[in-house]
Design an enzyme around this catalytic site. Structure first.
Site, mmCIF file in Angstrom:
data_model
loop_
_atom_site.group_PDB
_atom_site.id
_atom_site.type_symbol
_atom_site.label_atom_id
_atom_site.label_comp_id
_atom_site.label_asym_id
_atom_site.label_seq_id
_atom_site.Cartn_x
_atom_site.Cartn_y
_atom_site.Cartn_z
ATOM 1 N N GLU A 1 67.302 103.925 98.038
ATOM 2 C CA GLU A 1 66.894 102.578 97.664
ATOM 3 C C GLU A 1 65.635 102.173 98.428
ATOM 4 O OE1 GLU A 1 69.961 99.978 99.765
ATOM 5 O OE2 GLU A 1 70.604 102.038 100.035
ATOM 6 N N ASP B 1 80.356 101.909 99.315
ATOM 7 C CA ASP B 1 79.081 102.626 99.466
ATOM 8 C C ASP B 1 78.980 103.823 98.516
ATOM 9 O OD1 ASP B 1 78.711 100.796 101.432
ATOM 10 O OD2 ASP B 1 79.101 102.174 103.096
ATOM 11 N N ASP C 1 73.192 105.926 99.668
ATOM 12 C CA ASP C 1 73.238 104.507 99.999
ATOM 13 C C ASP C 1 73.240 104.389 101.510
ATOM 14 O OD1 ASP C 1 73.809 101.611 99.420
ATOM 15 O OD2 ASP C 1 75.606 102.114 100.557
#
Ligand code: ZN
Length: 431
Positions: free
Chosen positions: A332, A418, A238
């Site tokens: 991501e 996170d 992340d």
């Protein structure tokens, strides 16, 4: 429909090779070779800008064509529209011919043909480059349509391999079109010994400090690196503005603040450069011959280069470690997440260089027989990975950037924000 076979694959031979690799060699051209490089770099810029101008004209004409067709329907004078449409179509055809066939461009600009130092495959490489930037725009709209290239202190052009025009002479020499045999830093042993490797193109560059390099693209049906041993480990990452990333094991990789640290130094040097530029202007001296200005320009360029190198080296180290230690890395897709966050952060987001990190990861995963995937980050922050509860539902409040630690109201699990997001990112692929 016919199944897709090798014969249907219209890509050039080089693109069809299974593996691709890039290598950059420092080059030491003679003064005559430097002149040839400059001429080709200037010509490449000229040709590229010509493509941009043609492309823009074509883009506008197609819009005009559309509106003519729309207006013709209700018009009392359709013949006029027919004429107008015909002349638009004729011009579009001329533009199309030039944008897909550089020989026509050579016919228009005779000096490209007559100058014996101009490398003709450079035209094709430049055209490829132009089409690549259109494709980039189609994929990522924020990239913008291709822009004109301005004159700058650096030089650059690419050349494509046809027959034997780009080749290795010996471990310290390359041969490239028009420039001829050029001295380079030692070519690695593995490259000298493998006969399966093909060269696709060469990009010749001179940076703002005056250093030369040649980057080669290589292709082969055999892997360039031996696959790394499998580790049976998977990881989600992340990315965040506070650190480079937090992974699904809860480990945090801090962001080195090279840039911020050196920012002040760089700003100071740039201010000095500005002062020297205005002094030269006041005294009506052209910048090109203003000695103090040129000296400072090199100082600024060297500083920028140092920042760039440090950042790249760091990201290179991080991506290698991730690929070595895991068989699958999941991150991501960035656009969605950035939109949710505030705009003031965008400068720092650029600083961090996630784009470079992800490119590195994709490249190395392929090189070493591992996998790298990007997933839609939707809900990865707001969902509790333990029970699946989504924050913001059932009267609960959505987490904000300030909530670094939170407790799930449904299952009471305490989360590091996170870390939890990184687990959700990994789960999007594996669960
Ligand atoms: Zn929960």
């Amino acid at each position: 429909m016919k199944p897709k076979s090798d014969e249907d694959d219209k890509r050039p031979h080089f693109a069809k090779l299974k593996y691709h690799f890039g290598i950059k060699l420092i080059a030491y051209p003679s003064s005559a070779q430097k002149k040839t490089i400059k001429q080709n770099s200037d010509a490449a810029r000229f040709v590229y800008n010509e493509f941009v101008a043609l492309g823009r004209e074509g883009w506008n004409l197609r819009r005009l064509e559309k509106s003519l067709i729309q207006n013709q329907a209700g018009s009392r004078n359709p013949e006029w529209f027919d004429l107008a449409l015909k002349s638009v179509a004729a011009r579009l055809k001329v533009i199309g011919n030039q944008l897909y066939n550089p020989t026509r461009l050579k016919q228009r600009f005779k000096w490209l043909d007559k100058n014996k130092r101009i490398d003709s495959t450079m035209l094709y490489a430049t055209l490829n480059f132009y089409h690549a930037s259109w494709n980039m725009f189609r994929k990522v709209h924020s990239a913008g349509i291709p822009k004109f290239h301005k004159k700058s202190d650096s030089q650059r052009y690419s050349t494509l391999k046809t027959n034997n025009n780009i080749r290795i002479v010996d471990q310290n020499h390359l041969r490239i079109p028009k420039v001829g045999q050029i001295r380079v830093t030692k070519i690695p042993d593995w490259m000298m010994h493998r006969i399966d490797i093909e060269i696709g193109s060469a990009t010749v560059k001179m940076d703002a400090v005056g250093r030369y390099s040649i980057s080669l693209t290589l292709g082969s049906d055999q892997a360039f690196k031996e696959e790394l041993p499998k580790t049976d480990s998977k990881v989600g990452i992340d990315v965040n503005v506070e650190n480079l990333y937090t992974d699904s094991f809860g480990d945090v990789v801090e962001n080195p603040r090279f840039y911020q640290k050196q920012q002040k130094q760089l700003q100071k040097a740039q201010r000095k450069l500005g002062k020297r530029a205005s002094r030269a202007k006041k005294e009506h001296r052209p910048l090109r011959t203003a000695k103090n200005y040129q000296k400072q320009r090199k100082v600024v360029a060297a500083l920028q280069r140092r920042v760039y190198n440090q950042r790249h080296n760091f990201l290179h180290y991080v991506s290698t470690a991730l690929i070595k230690n895991h068989d699958l890395v999941v991150a991501e897709k960035l656009q969605g997440k950035n939109l949710l966050k505030n705009h003031a952060l965008s400068q720092r987001i650029q600083d961090v260089g996630w784009g470079i990190l992800f490119e590195d990861l994709a490249y190395k995963a392929k090189l070493y027989g591992k996998a790298f995937t990007k997933v839609d980050p939707k809900m990865t922050t707001q969902t509790c990975h333990t029970c699946g509860f989504v924050m913001g539902r059932g009267g609960t409040r959505k987490l904000t950037l300030k909530n670094r630690v939170w407790t799930c109201p449904h299952c009471q699990t305490k989360h590091m924000r996170d870390h939890n997001a990184a687990i959700n990112i990994l789960n999007k692929v594996t669960v």
